[in-house]
Design an enzyme around this catalytic site. Structure first.
Site, PDB file in Angstrom:
ATOM      1  N   GLY A 150      10.177   0.963   6.449  1.00 21.85           N
ATOM      2  CA  GLY A 150       9.713  -0.236   5.775  1.00 21.85           C
ATOM      3  C   GLY A 150       8.404  -0.005   5.049  1.00 21.85           C
ATOM      4  O   GLY A 150       8.014   1.136   4.806  1.00 21.85           O
ATOM      5  N   GLU A 151       7.745  -1.114   4.718  1.00 29.77           N
ATOM      6  CA  GLU A 151       6.577  -1.037   3.849  1.00 29.77           C
ATOM      7  C   GLU A 151       5.283  -1.284   4.611  1.00 29.77           C
ATOM      8  O   GLU A 151       5.275  -1.865   5.682  1.00 29.77           O
ATOM      9  CB  GLU A 151       6.713  -2.101   2.759  1.00 29.77           C
TER      10      GLU A 151
ATOM     11  N   ASP B  82       2.671  15.871  13.708  1.00 28.57           N
ATOM     12  CA  ASP B  82       2.989  15.556  12.309  1.00 28.57           C
ATOM     13  C   ASP B  82       1.779  15.710  11.393  1.00 28.57           C
ATOM     14  O   ASP B  82       1.585  14.918  10.468  1.00 28.57           O
ATOM     15  CB  ASP B  82       3.585  14.146  12.212  1.00 28.57           C
TER      16      ASP B  82
ATOM     17  N   LEU C 226       0.811  -1.228   0.000  1.00 27.40           N
ATOM     18  CA  LEU C 226       0.000   0.000   0.000  1.00 27.40           C
ATOM     19  C   LEU C 226       0.837   1.268   0.000  1.00 27.40           C
ATOM     20  O   LEU C 226       0.434   2.294  -0.507  1.00 27.40           O
ATOM     21  CB  LEU C 226      -0.899   0.030   1.247  1.00 27.40           C
ATOM     22  N   GLY C 227       1.997   1.176   0.632  1.00 28.29           N
ATOM     23  CA  GLY C 227       2.799   2.395   0.716  1.00 28.29           C
ATOM     24  C   GLY C 227       4.133   2.093   1.352  1.00 28.29           C
ATOM     25  O   GLY C 227       4.426   0.947   1.733  1.00 28.29           O
ATOM     26  N   LYS C 228       4.938   3.128   1.426  1.00 25.37           N
ATOM     27  CA  LYS C 228       6.268   2.957   1.973  1.00 25.37           C
ATOM     28  C   LYS C 228       6.486   4.010   3.041  1.00 25.37           C
ATOM     29  O   LYS C 228       6.066   5.152   2.874  1.00 25.37           O
ATOM     30  CB  LYS C 228       7.302   3.128   0.861  1.00 25.37           C
ATOM     31  N   GLY C 229       7.132   3.605   4.125  1.00 21.56           N
ATOM     32  CA  GLY C 229       7.419   4.568   5.176  1.00 21.56           C
ATOM     33  C   GLY C 229       8.914   4.655   5.397  1.00 21.56           C
ATOM     34  O   GLY C 229       9.703   4.116   4.614  1.00 21.56           O
ATOM     35  N   GLY C 230       9.313   5.304   6.456  1.00 25.78           N
ATOM     36  CA  GLY C 230      10.721   5.536   6.725  1.00 25.78           C
ATOM     37  C   GLY C 230      11.506   4.262   7.027  1.00 25.78           C
ATOM     38  O   GLY C 230      12.672   4.143   6.672  1.00 25.78           O
TER      39      GLY C 230
HETATM   40  P1  ADP Z   1       6.056   6.370   8.196  1.00 31.87           P
HETATM   41  O1  ADP Z   1       5.892   6.572   9.672  1.00 31.87           O
HETATM   42  O2  ADP Z   1       7.280   5.591   7.937  1.00 31.87           O
HETATM   43  O3  ADP Z   1       5.921   7.641   7.428  1.00 31.87           O
HETATM   44  P2  ADP Z   1       3.322   5.701   7.596  1.00 31.87           P
HETATM   45  O4  ADP Z   1       2.614   5.227   8.827  1.00 31.87           O
HETATM   46  O5  ADP Z   1       3.061   7.128   7.216  1.00 31.87           O
HETATM   47  O6  ADP Z   1       4.877   5.417   7.719  1.00 31.87           O
HETATM   48  O7  ADP Z   1       2.928   4.742   6.388  1.00 31.87           O
HETATM   49  C1  ADP Z   1       3.487   4.883   5.109  1.00 31.87           C
HETATM   50  C2  ADP Z   1       2.424   4.845   4.006  1.00 31.87           C
HETATM   51  O8  ADP Z   1       1.689   3.605   4.065  1.00 31.87           O
HETATM   52  C3  ADP Z   1       1.345   5.908   4.149  1.00 31.87           C
HETATM   53  O9  ADP Z   1       1.708   7.111   3.521  1.00 31.87           O
HETATM   54  C4  ADP Z   1       0.139   5.264   3.481  1.00 31.87           C
HETATM   55  O10 ADP Z   1       0.200   5.381   2.083  1.00 31.87           O
HETATM   56  C5  ADP Z   1       0.291   3.801   3.813  1.00 31.87           C
HETATM   57  N1  ADP Z   1      -0.472   3.466   5.019  1.00 31.87           N
HETATM   58  C6  ADP Z   1      -0.067   3.630   6.288  1.00 31.87           C
HETATM   59  N2  ADP Z   1      -1.006   3.247   7.186  1.00 31.87           N
HETATM   60  C7  ADP Z   1      -2.048   2.788   6.450  1.00 31.87           C
HETATM   61  C8  ADP Z   1      -3.355   2.251   6.786  1.00 31.87           C
HETATM   62  N3  ADP Z   1      -3.740   2.092   8.067  1.00 31.87           N
HETATM   63  N4  ADP Z   1      -4.178   1.899   5.775  1.00 31.87           N
HETATM   64  C9  ADP Z   1      -3.788   2.068   4.491  1.00 31.87           C
HETATM   65  N5  ADP Z   1      -2.595   2.572   4.108  1.00 31.87           N
HETATM   66  C10 ADP Z   1      -1.717   2.932   5.066  1.00 31.87           C
END
Ligand code: ADP
Ligand code: MG
Ligand code: MG
Length: 536
Positions: A195-196, A308, A189-193
């Site tokens: 991991g995925e 944030d 669904l997405g990528k964060g700092g």
């Molecule tokens: P980080 O703390 O590393 O920034 P996030 O929690 O923001 O990580 O998650 C990274 C990405 O994953 C988000 O921008 C979003 O696209 C997707 N994502 C995170 N949490 C959810 C969720 N509960 N449902 C759907 N997508 C999510």
């Protein structure tokens, strides 16, 4: 779109449609099997006998306590009154007076066969509040008296009943260790700092969630242990419909995983910039910012500053309601004392955060100002959408420049933004004492019924299309590369053990109820007798 993405999307869309009972494993009953009651003695002994936690807060505990009371003729009326008080909270402003009056007739009059003498002494004051302020907490004192009574003898008798034994059995199932085998995995669904984030589904119940994985090597290399544990520990203390819930925390060989409320509607950044012209319609701006206010209010009541706020951290669910997500930077103020620390995202940080001053909730009200501005204008307040000014230039603008309001800003939204974007936190809306209430009372929100909104009863102005996947294509999300030269050792395991706590009680119990597992498994013997698993 490439074929790989289409396949990944259609598998996810199908799983979402089948969510709940159809998505369960064929072995689901085995996965959730109750241990025999004789194996539950230790847990029963160690369970703190707190009425509020066991019979009000925990959803399965509450259901079982209600079933117990329903099985006792002398407690029927108490339960019916408690139900009616719950229903009262779901009534619209216009219906409240009529429904409240019917409650008084049914339960407060000694001629009625549902008479509850305990609350009779509140009759006059309830009639008066219904007259003068039907949207206030009319039956507060009655509810408190009811719980006071139920927490006495009925609670003691409950603990000797098969209903409480069954509760302990559910707690045993809840406390099973969690591994990755508990889930099916769908698309990225997405990528964060660190991991995925992947879509996943609980095999036992069919519930869909989002699994946020933190790669252990990345966490270690960038000394992210504190951040990871902070996010997990703050999430598990929260229970709000405006903040993502944590359902499970577990570890695999290579990752720490947080299983979170699935938000299928994409984030606000996607909606502001990737669908039509940048920016959102006024009714959506109003609805999303009002729900964010409710979320912030919940966090602030628990002395948590979120720090944030920005469009990509506000996620939509499949009905179009939002939740605040990504609590990695949130901080709990100890004894309400302000904190210091330049954290947040460049471009969204408040002047006092940038300036190394002590701050508290003021940082979030600034963030809300930025968010409302960006949803309205289709660009953030202090830079163009794709512009990346140097950090020093960004800071100069935030501290010294006045934001500009173009033609898309109505009088009220402009007024609200400029009050929230006051440079001096002492002058800022939301920071004058009553907190969230001060913001909710602004004329921009005049048509929002916050009482109904807090109860989840305001219809969203936009509903995401269930056949669409509101995020970037799988191959457009950069892959996560492995880190070399980091080895994991004993001290790391101690930290992993603190993280790896398995199911989070309230979210897990709600999952069991929402997916129907509770109803299907919670059966007793014929004519209210014990079933074999409860037979001592
Ligand atoms: P980080 O703390 O590393 O920034 P996030 O929690 O923001 O990580 O998650 C990274 C990405 O994953 C988000 O921008 C979003 O696209 C997707 N994502 C995170 N949490 C959810 C969720 N509960 N449902 C759907 N997508 C999510
Ligand atoms: Mg994020
Ligand atoms: Mg984060």
């Amino acid at each position: 779109m490439e074929i790989e993405s289409m396949v990944a999307n259609s598998a996810l869309v199908r799983a979402r449609e089948d969510g709940g009972s159809k998505g369960r494993s064929y072995k689901w009953k085995e996965l959730l099997r109750f241990p025999h009651i004789s194996q539950c003695v230790a847990l029963a002994m160690n369970t703190e006998r707190d009425y509020y936690s066991l019979c009000v807060k925990q959803p399965i505990g509450k259901s079982l306590f209600q079933l117990f009371c329903r099985s006792r003729p002398d407690l029927q009326n108490y339960m019916s009154l408690l139900d009616a008080l719950g229903t009262f909270e779901t009534k619209s402003d216009e219906e409240r007076k009529g429904f409240g009056t019917s409650i008084i007739q049914r339960f407060f009059s000694s001629q009625s066969n549902q008479y509850v003498s305990l609350v009779q002494r509140h009759e006059q004051s309830c009639i008066q509040s219904l007259e003068h302020d039907p949207c206030g907490d009319v039956f507060k004192a009655c509810r408190e008296d009811l719980h006071q009574y139920l927490s006495g003898k009925p609670f003691i008798q409950y603990q000797d009943s098969m209903f409480f034994d069954r509760f302990i059995q559910w707690k045993m199932v809840e406390r099973q260790p969690i591994t990755k085998q508990a889930f099916r995995q769908y698309r990225l669904l997405g990528k964060g700092g660190f991991g995925e984030v992947w879509a996943c589904q609980v095999r036992a119940s069919g519930m869909m969630y989002a699994c946020k994985k933190l790669e252990k090597t990345h966490v270690k290399k960038r000394k992210g242990e504190g951040l990871a544990l902070n996010e997990k520990q703050i999430l598990e203390t929260l229970d709000s419909r405006f903040v993502v819930n944590l359902a499970y925390a577990y570890e695999t060989k290579s990752a720490l995983c947080m299983v979170l409320t699935m938000m299928s509607g994409g984030d606000l950044k996607f909606h502001i910039y990737n669908i039509g012209q940048p920016g959102l319609e006024k009714d959506r701006v109003q609805f999303y910012s009002a729900e964010v206010c409710c979320g912030l209010s919940h966090l602030h009541q628990k002395s948590i500053v979120y720090r944030d706020l920005k469009p990509e951290n506000i996620l939509l669910d499949d009905n179009g309601h939002i939740r605040i997500s990504d609590l990695g930077l949130a901080v709990r103020l100890s004894e309400g004392q302000p904190v210091r620390g330049r954290v947040g995202t460049v471009g969204y940080m408040a002047p006092e955060v940038i300036g190394h001053e002590y701050y508290d909730m003021s940082a979030d009200w600034w963030g809300l100002g930025c968010l409302i501005y960006e949803m309205t204008a289709g660009r953030p307040p202090f830079h163009e959408y794709r512009e990346c000014p140097k950090a020093s230039e960004m800071e100069r603008r935030i501290r010294n420049e006045k934001e500009e309001y173009g033609g898309r800003f109505s009088k009220h939204v402009k007024d609200l933004c400029s009050l929230l974007l006051r440079k001096d936190p002492k002058q800022r809306l939301g920071c004058q004492g009553p907190g969230a209430w001060e913001v909710k009372a602004h004329p921009f929100f005049r048509s929002i019924n916050f009482r109904m909104m807090e109860a989840g009863l305001v219809e969203p102005p936009f509903k995401p299309d269930p056949r669409l996947v509101y995020c970037n294509d799988v191959q457009d999300i950069e892959e996560f590369t492995a880190v070399r030269g980091v080895t994991l050792d004993r001290t790391d395991s101690d930290f992993y053990a603190m993280f790896n706590t398995g199911s989070v009680p309230i979210t897990w119990q709600n999952e069991m109820i929402e997916t129907g597992c509770f109803r299907e498994l919670n059966i007793f013997g014929p004519a209210g007798s014990r079933s074999p698993d409860l037979d001592w």
